[in-house]
Enzyme design. Sequence first.
Site, PDB file in Angstrom:
ATOM      1  NE  ARG A  26       8.645  -3.766  -9.719  1.00 23.72           N
ATOM      2  CZ  ARG A  26       8.099  -4.341  -8.609  1.00 23.72           C
ATOM      3  NH1 ARG A  26       6.991  -4.327  -8.373  1.00 23.72           N
ATOM      4  NH2 ARG A  26       9.082  -4.381  -7.452  1.00 23.72           N
ATOM      5  CB  CYS A 253       1.369  -2.673  -0.140  1.00 24.80           C
ATOM      6  SG  CYS A 253       0.715  -4.425  -0.089  1.00 24.80           S
TER       7      CYS A 253
END
Length: 314
Positions: A26, A253
């Site tokens: 995920r 990120c």
Amino acid sequence: MSNGLPMPVPAEGLPPRVRIHEVGARDGLQNEKTVVPTEVKAEFIHRLAGAGLTAIEATSFVHPDWVPQLADAESLFPQLADLPTGVDLPVLVPNGRGLDRALELGARRIAVFGSVTESFAKANLNRTVDESLAMFAPVVAKARAAGLQVRGYLSMCFGDPWEGPVPVDRVVTVARRLLDLGCDELSLGDTIGVATPGHVQALLTALDEAGVGTDTLGVHFHDTYGQALSNTLAALQHGVTTVDASAGGLGGCPYAKSATGNLATEDLVWMLEGLGIETGVDLGRLTATSVWMAGQLGRPSPSRTVRALSHQEQ
Ligand code: MG
């Protein structure tokens, strides 16, 4: 080192067992440029389970336009139905619509993704922190009423790319509010990887003092500045026993300066094996999985352990 494992030498003051919350499928894949075919994702998750991981975050029920990498949740989830019952497949759910989709597919664990800082709440959810908590409240309540377990992610717990260092009090406030909504577990995210071990200890102490039990906490470190394992060790010394990691170090990120992101599960398992801490994970099978996945993505794994072990095998 013929068996591909470090010699176990236990250290004082650490838990006997750590539960690894695997986020590669995920958190990892949602931040990859490549959109991975559904069948490859299903095989990845089966391989992760085969390597002994028992909490494998599978996908996200965000609107497909937001995260096209995970737009196939409906076709992926049925392909995971044959996994053993001991394997939990938490899914990310942003809102009521996402929860309904997850419930229709029989998800048993969900996670909501909150932010500690206003800047990231705005960037990621287009809401204030208050507005995002208000959006989560009915989702968590309905999930709990349906018997689901709910994890609450707190992102930007240590630093924020727009706001700089994040005061521990801010994290404590949002943590308390997520628990009050009914979250069973919290995951403290160092989304841009700027935490250092003293900061980790300070945050965990502040959470203790605010009555947030360490047993409700997981930690989610990023290796952007090479600190993820040091920070993990600091958290273990404080009594944390749930650690998030991403097989092969997948993902990162988009707001961090460097491409290096999630703590690699292999690097974590290597350290835990060396400390004699039980994980239930077969490091050889896990490494083979990440080497295979790196082939699917067309680039090598950033994990030091994957690189070292796969070189040894050649
Ligand atoms: Mg992450």
